[in-house]
Design a protein around this motif. Structure first.
Motif, mmCIF file in Angstrom:
data_model
loop_
_atom_site.group_PDB
_atom_site.id
_atom_site.type_symbol
_atom_site.label_atom_id
_atom_site.label_comp_id
_atom_site.label_asym_id
_atom_site.label_seq_id
_atom_site.Cartn_x
_atom_site.Cartn_y
_atom_site.Cartn_z
ATOM 1 N N UNK A 43 47.430 -37.733 33.753
ATOM 2 C CA UNK A 43 48.786 -37.963 34.241
ATOM 3 C C UNK A 43 49.701 -36.913 33.595
ATOM 4 N N UNK A 44 50.103 -35.900 34.360
ATOM 5 C CA UNK A 44 50.901 -34.814 33.779
ATOM 6 C C UNK A 44 52.229 -35.257 33.172
ATOM 7 N N UNK A 45 52.735 -36.439 33.537
ATOM 8 C CA UNK A 45 54.001 -36.882 32.992
ATOM 9 C C UNK A 45 53.884 -37.458 31.591
ATOM 10 N N UNK A 46 52.648 -37.703 31.146
ATOM 11 C CA UNK A 46 52.460 -38.273 29.810
ATOM 12 C C UNK A 46 52.555 -37.196 28.751
ATOM 13 N N UNK A 76 44.997 -43.651 31.192
ATOM 14 C CA UNK A 76 45.683 -42.425 31.589
ATOM 15 C C UNK A 76 45.805 -41.513 30.374
ATOM 16 N N UNK A 77 45.661 -40.216 30.616
ATOM 17 C CA UNK A 77 45.709 -39.242 29.521
ATOM 18 C C UNK A 77 46.613 -38.078 29.905
ATOM 19 N N UNK A 78 47.273 -37.506 28.900
ATOM 20 C CA UNK A 78 48.052 -36.295 29.099
ATOM 21 C C UNK A 78 47.126 -35.110 29.335
ATOM 22 N N UNK A 79 47.672 -34.039 29.904
ATOM 23 C CA UNK A 79 46.881 -32.833 30.129
ATOM 24 C C UNK A 79 46.258 -32.353 28.825
ATOM 25 N N UNK A 80 47.049 -32.386 27.760
ATOM 26 C CA UNK A 80 46.562 -31.898 26.458
ATOM 27 C C UNK A 80 45.459 -32.776 25.882
ATOM 28 N N UNK A 81 45.315 -33.993 26.391
ATOM 29 C CA UNK A 81 44.313 -34.931 25.873
ATOM 30 C C UNK A 81 43.097 -35.042 26.789
ATOM 31 N N UNK A 82 42.852 -34.010 27.583
ATOM 32 C CA UNK A 82 41.715 -34.049 28.500
ATOM 33 C C UNK A 82 40.394 -34.237 27.771
ATOM 34 N N UNK A 107 51.365 -25.708 47.890
ATOM 35 C CA UNK A 107 51.549 -25.869 46.449
ATOM 36 C C UNK A 107 51.959 -27.316 46.217
ATOM 37 N N UNK A 108 51.226 -28.023 45.354
ATOM 38 C CA UNK A 108 51.533 -29.428 45.100
ATOM 39 C C UNK A 108 51.698 -29.660 43.610
ATOM 40 N N UNK A 109 52.556 -30.601 43.296
ATOM 41 C CA UNK A 109 52.728 -31.048 41.911
ATOM 42 C C UNK A 109 51.784 -32.233 41.690
ATOM 43 N N UNK A 110 50.904 -32.110 40.720
ATOM 44 C CA UNK A 110 49.910 -33.159 40.491
ATOM 45 C C UNK A 110 50.583 -34.461 40.049
ATOM 46 N N UNK A 111 50.196 -35.552 40.697
ATOM 47 C CA UNK A 111 50.614 -36.894 40.297
ATOM 48 C C UNK A 111 49.516 -37.545 39.469
ATOM 49 N N UNK A 112 48.288 -37.442 39.943
ATOM 50 C CA UNK A 112 47.130 -37.983 39.233
ATOM 51 C C UNK A 112 45.949 -37.040 39.422
ATOM 52 N N UNK A 113 45.256 -36.724 38.352
ATOM 53 C CA UNK A 113 44.012 -35.959 38.420
ATOM 54 C C UNK A 113 42.877 -36.822 37.919
ATOM 55 N N UNK A 114 41.945 -37.173 38.779
ATOM 56 C CA UNK A 114 40.858 -38.065 38.390
ATOM 57 C C UNK A 114 39.868 -37.389 37.450
#
Length: 363
Positions: free
Chosen positions: A356-359, A332-338, A31-38
């Motif tokens: 970037x999940x932190x955004x 970089x974009x937030x998850x909600x802004x995919x 189980x990993x916490x995403x840092x960056x999703x391309x």
């Protein structure tokens, strides 16, 4: 139960942000916490339906770097390197079965039982998310000490794809002239690898000046604009390559009309390697006689093996201080802004975009 956010493609062109369960890893997984999703051009084709109908609903994203939260009974990655919670890892997004003819006899990917996507309601490894659940059999690798995650993420699955292409279709030879059609991530990866392999000339074709500038920063020795006519593009390339023409042409545009032009550009006894047309379904006319009279080879490759992801990760880490890889991540974009990220990639507004999940989502 804890939950995390994920971008779910419910049907073509319909994205939703779901809260999905965070599940304990299975034996052999993580189980990993995403840092960056391309954000890949293939994601655009998947979203629009151009790449065919997917097993909806799916969590988007097949490029990821994450930090280990929990391990499923093993303390090494898939290359035997010790890992522990907190380590950064990079993974091959195809879950192979390791119990079929392709896996064990042909040693090829994908295999007959490969899983590319899982239903969004189940434990999932899509990377437009807070967490990724990596199943047993989906290879992951620890980032080398000092590796910049941005440098590794910059070329996404494109760099493994190029390594796979040259592995399958023949490597770049020292001193040869290489033409690359397209300066997106696949094309830029081809430029990088060709230059590092010792190509004499690396000529890149694209219609966006800023992308051609990036290609030069990665090793391109000449650029040709799509604003010129096909005849003029050919003239410029043959002025550099000489009358025999380029010995290697790489299709990295994802644009169907590039195919007949690439056949025409390929020089005598040359090779034409198709890497970018995975998501563009359709046909284009070529003259078979050109293949015989020029004695050329046309070959294609897709779906890198785990070893190509491992090689790409180490190559990026090795070159990160010599080549401006990290700077290729321009947005970089937030998850909600995919959806905005996919639109930007579709319209060529970015070099490389990441989730970037932190955004926080843009207002």
């Amino acid at each position: 139960m804890a939950t995390g956010r994920a971008t779910v493609l419910v049907e073509p062109n319909k994205l939703e942000t779901w809260d999905v369960p965070v599940v304990e890893p299975e034996h052999g997984g993580a189980l990993v916490r995403i840092v960056l999703g391309g954000v890949c051009g293939s994601d655009v084709h998947i979203t629009t339906g151009q790449a065919g109908i997917m097993p909806f609903p799916i969590i988007l994203g097949h490029e990821g770097i994450g930090r280990i939260e929990k391990l499923g009974g093993f303390d090494t990655d898939y290359a035997g390197v010790p890992v522990k919670p907190g380590d950064l890892v990079y993974w091959s997004p195809i879950s192979a079965c390791h119990r079929c003819h392709s896996c064990n006899v042909l040693d090829e990917t994908p295999c007959e039982n490969s899983r590319f996507f899982e239903d969004a309601n189940k434990p999932n490894w899509g990377s437009y998310a807070d967490f990724a659940w990596l199943p047993n059999g989906l290879a992951f690798f620890k980032l080398p000490d000092g590796a910049d995650p941005l440098a590794v993420a910059a070329l996404g699955c494109a760099l493994p794809t190029v390594l796979r292409g040259f592995d399958r279709c023949g490597p770049v030879r020292l001193g040869e002239t290489v033409v690359v059609q397209g300066a997106g991530p696949v094309g830029l990866s081809a430029v990088l690898v060709a230059k590092q392999a010792g190509a004499r000339d690396v000529i890149v074709i694209d219609g966006v000046d800023s992308k051609l500038e990036v290609a030069r920063s990665l090793g391109a020795t000449a650029t040709v604009s799509l604003s010129d006519s096909p005849e003029e593009r050919r003239r410029q390339i043959y002025d550099i390559a000489g009358p025999s023409g380029p010995s290697l042409v790489v299709e990295a545009s994802g644009f169907l009309p590039a195919f007949p032009e690439g056949v025409d550009l390929t020089g005598i006894h040359g090779r034409y390697v198709i890497l970018g047309l995975w998501g563009a379904i359709g046909t284009q006319p070529i003259s078979p006689r050109d293949m015989t009279t020029k004695n050329i080879t046309i070959a294609g490759a897709t779906f890198p093996k785990p070893k190509h992801y491992h090689g790409a990760m180490h190559l990026a880490a090795q070159l990160q201080d010599k080549v401006p890889l990290a700077s290729l991540v321009t947005h970089r974009y937030a998850i909600e802004d995919a959806g905005k990220a996919l639109d930007a990639v579709h319209h060529g507004k970015v070099i490389k975009a990441v989730i970037d999940p932190e955004l926080s989502p843009a207002s």
